[in-house]
Scaffold this active site. Structure first.
Site, short mmCIF file in Angstrom:
data_model
loop_
_atom_site.label_atom_id
_atom_site.label_comp_id
_atom_site.label_asym_id
_atom_site.label_seq_id
_atom_site.Cartn_x
_atom_site.Cartn_y
_atom_site.Cartn_z
N PRO A 150 0.81 -1.22 0.00
CA PRO A 150 0.00 0.00 0.00
C PRO A 150 0.84 1.27 0.00
O PRO A 150 0.36 2.33 -0.39
CB PRO A 150 -0.82 -0.12 1.30
CG PRO A 150 -0.80 -1.55 1.65
CD PRO A 150 0.50 -2.10 1.15
N ASP A 156 -6.07 0.39 -26.15
CA ASP A 156 -6.68 0.16 -24.85
C ASP A 156 -6.93 1.48 -24.12
O ASP A 156 -6.30 2.50 -24.39
CB ASP A 156 -5.77 -0.71 -23.98
CG ASP A 156 -5.95 -2.19 -24.28
OD1 ASP A 156 -6.95 -2.55 -24.92
OD2 ASP A 156 -5.08 -2.97 -23.86
N ARG A 192 -0.47 -8.42 -21.69
CA ARG A 192 -1.19 -8.02 -22.89
C ARG A 192 -0.40 -6.99 -23.71
O ARG A 192 -0.73 -6.73 -24.88
CB ARG A 192 -2.57 -7.49 -22.55
CG ARG A 192 -2.61 -6.26 -21.69
CD ARG A 192 -4.03 -5.85 -21.34
NE ARG A 192 -4.78 -5.46 -22.52
CZ ARG A 192 -5.75 -6.18 -23.07
NH1 ARG A 192 -6.10 -7.33 -22.56
NH2 ARG A 192 -6.39 -5.75 -24.14
#
Length: 215
Positions: A89, A169, A154
């Site tokens: 985080p 995209d 990808r």
């Protein structure tokens, strides 16, 4: 591209290569994924990988020795210079720009934390950078690791059936993707925009530029 994941739950991470784009990337040998379990480096019969935090507080912390052993094993099998990335985080937010950067590397290690986190000395001695999916809490870093792997895979040349698909995209140009339509032309009172049905040269490009600012 070679990616190694350090995780207490390698079976969970391994699911990402069983389906879809990432599965095709592995099948076509554009991507190799290995998993390394800190339990394999635990020095006791119970294969202990966590302990209570110094100073008190709830939860457990991943121990230094077994986690470091798994990281070193993972890094040793990758091309020289492959960074170790802790999914935390506190890290830099992972976005499409980060996915593009990682896709340009020969390899990297993803460290999936658990419990309250990892011994800080691991970050100091073994970790090169930290990445975060955003300001929310997950039970462990495995889901984050799978998201990073999918986003990076990808972008590798030859993975998608049409290499232009990745270039178009969402977020590749800093914007969300435009709306898409397919058959039938009319359904539930909603029709496909007429300009997309006209077949006029440049019609779709003009529609995108006028309505969505996409060139």
């Amino acid at each position: 591209m070679q990616i190694a994941v350090v995780s207490l739950f390698p079976e969970m991470v391994g699911q990402v290569v069983e389906y879809g784009v990432v599965g095709r990337a592995v099948e076509r040998r554009h991507l190799a994924l290995t998993c390394h379990n800190p339990r394999d480096y635990a020095g006791d019969v119970h294969r202990t990988v966590d302990d209570r935090p110094y100073g008190g507080g709830p939860g457990m912390v991943l121990k230094y020795e077994p986690t470091a052993g798994a990281i070193r094993e993972a890094r040793a099998a990758l091309p020289a210079g492959s960074p170790v990335i802790y999914l935390s985080p506190a890290g830099k937010v992972f976005d499409q720009g980060e996915a593009q950067r990682l896709a340009g590397l020969e390899g990297f290690v993803l460290l999936a934390g658990r419990y309250e986190g990892i011994d800080e000395r691991l970050i100091e001695n073994e970790v090169d950078e930290e990445l975060s999916l955003g300001d929310f809490v997950l039970s462990g870093g495995e889901i984050a690791a799978m998201a990073v792997i999918d986003a990076v895979a990808r972008l590798l040349p030859g993975v998608l059936g049409d290499d232009e698909s990745a270039q178009q995209d969402s977020f590749m140009e800093g914007l969300l993707d435009h709306p898409h339509y397919t058959r039938p032309e009319s359904i539930d009172g909603k029709r496909v925009p007429a300009v997309l049905l006209s077949g006029a040269p440049g019609g779709k490009a003009d529609w995108l530029a006028d309505d969505y600012g996409v060139m």
